[in-house]
Design a protein around this motif. Sequence first.
Motif, short mmCIF file in Angstrom:
data_model
loop_
_atom_site.label_atom_id
_atom_site.label_comp_id
_atom_site.label_asym_id
_atom_site.label_seq_id
_atom_site.Cartn_x
_atom_site.Cartn_y
_atom_site.Cartn_z
N ARG A 21 0.85 -0.97 0.02
CA ARG A 21 0.21 0.38 0.22
C ARG A 21 0.56 1.42 -0.05
NH1 ARG A 21 -5.29 1.31 -1.12
NH2 ARG A 21 -6.31 2.52 -0.20
N ALA A 22 2.20 1.44 0.67
CA ALA A 22 3.12 2.38 1.16
C ALA A 22 3.64 1.96 -0.60
CB ALA A 22 4.02 1.91 1.97
N ALA A 23 3.86 1.47 -0.73
CA ALA A 23 4.50 1.41 -2.59
C ALA A 23 3.62 1.76 -2.88
CB ALA A 23 4.74 0.33 -2.80
N PHE A 24 2.16 1.69 -3.38
CA PHE A 24 0.87 2.38 -4.31
C PHE A 24 1.14 4.33 -3.75
CE2 PHE A 24 -0.80 -1.64 -4.79
CZ PHE A 24 -0.06 -2.22 -5.54
N LYS A 25 1.12 3.87 -2.98
CA LYS A 25 0.79 5.74 -1.93
C LYS A 25 1.74 6.49 -1.76
CE LYS A 25 -3.08 3.91 -2.32
NZ LYS A 25 -4.42 4.56 -3.46
N GLY A 26 2.61 6.05 -2.25
CA GLY A 26 3.53 7.29 -1.79
C GLY A 26 3.44 8.52 -2.97
N TRP A 27 4.74 9.45 -3.22
CA TRP A 27 5.04 10.88 -4.27
C TRP A 27 6.06 9.54 -4.94
CZ3 TRP A 27 8.78 13.36 -6.26
CH2 TRP A 27 8.92 14.62 -6.98
N GLY A 28 4.85 9.03 -6.19
CA GLY A 28 5.78 7.82 -7.61
C GLY A 28 5.79 6.53 -6.17
N THR A 29 6.10 6.19 -7.55
CA THR A 29 5.36 4.13 -7.63
C THR A 29 6.64 3.58 -6.45
OG1 THR A 29 3.28 4.15 -8.47
CG2 THR A 29 4.38 2.19 -7.79
N ASN A 30 6.76 3.43 -6.29
CA ASN A 30 8.25 2.89 -5.30
C ASN A 30 8.45 1.43 -5.82
OD1 ASN A 30 10.21 1.13 -4.19
ND2 ASN A 30 9.99 2.31 -2.25
N GLU A 31 8.73 0.54 -7.15
CA GLU A 31 8.93 -0.12 -7.96
C GLU A 31 9.46 -1.29 -7.13
OE1 GLU A 31 8.61 2.64 -9.71
OE2 GLU A 31 7.32 2.54 -10.48
N LYS A 32 10.76 -0.51 -7.09
CA LYS A 32 11.97 -2.07 -6.22
C LYS A 32 10.97 -2.51 -4.91
CE LYS A 32 16.71 -1.11 -4.69
NZ LYS A 32 16.90 -2.29 -3.53
N LEU A 33 9.93 -1.75 -4.38
CA LEU A 33 9.76 -2.52 -2.79
C LEU A 33 8.02 -3.54 -3.12
CD1 LEU A 33 8.99 -2.39 -0.14
CD2 LEU A 33 7.68 -0.09 -0.32
N ILE A 34 8.61 -3.14 -4.56
CA ILE A 34 6.95 -4.25 -4.79
C ILE A 34 7.85 -5.28 -5.89
CG2 ILE A 34 5.13 -4.40 -6.20
CD1 ILE A 34 4.70 -1.65 -6.98
N ILE A 35 8.59 -5.48 -5.71
CA ILE A 35 9.62 -6.36 -6.28
C ILE A 35 10.18 -7.19 -5.69
CG2 ILE A 35 11.63 -7.43 -7.64
CD1 ILE A 35 11.31 -4.14 -9.61
N SER A 36 10.15 -6.66 -3.89
CA SER A 36 11.67 -7.54 -2.67
C SER A 36 10.53 -7.94 -2.68
CB SER A 36 11.70 -6.52 -2.57
OG SER A 36 10.68 -5.23 -1.74
N ILE A 37 8.81 -7.50 -2.38
CA ILE A 37 8.09 -8.36 -1.90
C ILE A 37 7.47 -9.16 -2.94
CG2 ILE A 37 5.75 -8.48 -0.73
CD1 ILE A 37 6.36 -5.00 -0.17
N LEU A 38 6.75 -8.92 -3.71
CA LEU A 38 5.88 -9.93 -4.61
C LEU A 38 7.07 -10.44 -5.46
CD1 LEU A 38 3.11 -7.87 -6.17
CD2 LEU A 38 3.19 -9.28 -4.54
#
Lengths: 314, 314
Positions: A21-38
């Motif tokens: 949720r944080a990765a989507f909602k921050g200032w710009g999408t945090n792609e690195k965080l999404i990759i590190s999870i999914l």
Amino acid sequence: MASLTVPAEVPSVAEDCEQLRAAFKGWGTNEKLIISILGHRNAAQRKLIQQIYAETFGEDLLKELDRELTNDFEKLVVVWTLDPSERDAYLAKEATKRWTKSNFVLVEIACTRSPKELVLAREAYHARYKKSLEEDVAYHTTGEHRKLLVPLVSSYRYGGDEVDLRLAKAEAKILHEKISDKAYSDDEVIRILATRSKAQINATLNHYKDEYEEDILKQLEEGDEFVGLLRATIKGLVYPEHYFVEVLRDAINRRGTEEDHLTRVIATRAEVDMKTIADEYQKRDSIPLGRAIAKDTRGDYENMLLALLGQDED
Amino acid sequence: MASLTVPAEVPSVAEDCEQLRAAFKGWGTNEKLIISILGHRNAAQRKLIQQIYAETFGEDLLKELDRELTNDFEKLVVVWTLDPSERDAYLAKEATKRWTKSNFVLVEIACTRSPKELVLAREAYHARYKKSLEEDVAYHTTGEHRKLLVPLVSSYRYGGDEVDLRLAKAEAKILHEKISDKAYSDDEVIRILATRSKAQINATLNHYKDEYEEDILKQLEEGDEFVGLLRATIKGLVYPEHYFVEVLRDAINRRGTEEDHLTRVIATRAEVDMKTIADEYQKRDSIPLGRAIAKDTRGDYENMLLALLGQDED
């Protein structure tokens, strides 16, 4: 062997959801965080994440991914995150909507999955599209293509190892006669390839090679698109790793990278046999698959592909 | 509606097992007792009885029945006691072993069961025979018979009620053209009947009747064995009760009673829609089905048939 890596200590599902949720909602999408999870959760974990995400935020995770990400990276993350049966249903549906050059995707799904996985994909297809896979395939094809594809996608093969050697001998003879006569779409060729168990077909092809000193795959190298489908059928059933290496080589080496094929193979095999496929690839092309992919792709898409190959730092 | 009756207060499974054991072990077999138990238990109860019987006495109940009972009564009790998926697998296997006149049993199993039940039957077939149903069917058939039967037994139709009326119209036109031309085994005829959902085929045939003022079943009344299979396919898919009435009438009225067909229909439908079938039978033949059966059968076989029809005193 799978290539997917899951950390020894996985955060709680609630924590994964908060982070996404944080990765989507921050200032710009945090792609690195999404990759590190999914990119480091197995099918059961991803399913739970989707469920808890919907319960916590009242939003569909797949729709969020669709909204927040773009292009090849988006497609890869969405296709990967889907439950394997749903993913196969989705890939098959996309294939039935396209031109005949997508027919080999149907062959791939019908032949490289286990018999039970194919049935589950057909079940997911019902739920998602309110139709059966075989009716869409039959409706969109004609002639020899229909004659091969409909029984392949409708098959529920026996999955055991028992083999009837007398039968293997008899059916090797039939196959050899028909293939040597170039009667590729003969009823008997299709019957054998579409209904026998993988173990039985393997025994038949072993006998074929021993008795006739010919390699059926070599005999099927030259020919039209239908011959290519027969070749994919046999490779998918009996030598799935070789089949996937061939698709990857085509996708990576030929005139620009074919991202759809790269995405599909990595997303569908990461949790199954991608490590083995990567080893075969290196044997065949003398370059590690990860390096070949890194050379031809960029950015978040590249990073997600490498994560699924187990070759990022996480 | 089912015809099976289960008592309001069912004895414990242990008690049922003790009673069955007593029925086998006394001086002569107590058939009446066997009927009063097995003839009044549903599939879940019979499964549990088999399990507890094996645990308690170290013997397979089905083998005991096989040993203690004889002839048509034995066949009926054994086929009835089997789990529905196992029973379908068994009936299908028997049909593949016989001459072409058993092909309609394959059509019956493929078309009158729900899509999911057919998949479960195929699964049971794997476990029991170490083969797939479709490979045995394909191996034992040729030509137009194979062309129809293999996709029918391989189908996993969509089971929902959604109907595409535009498609129904287009496919009614195709069917009407082909059937009027007597092109019975045309690719398109088989594609429509083997892949579309039952609701969709029903819509197509309704349009057929309205638009062309012809009844496809009437058009299929005269013809060879293949035309008869097409007719059974359509009746089995869209009018299953009428289909079963027809099989029962053939079995009971024609030159001596055909016990195998009588046994199969009563055993497979008692728990599903036998009450409805019996009502239809009476409407058609002006004699209650129970009385017609009592006239043509005798002894324990008759008693077990009537028990499954819900027409004994228990």
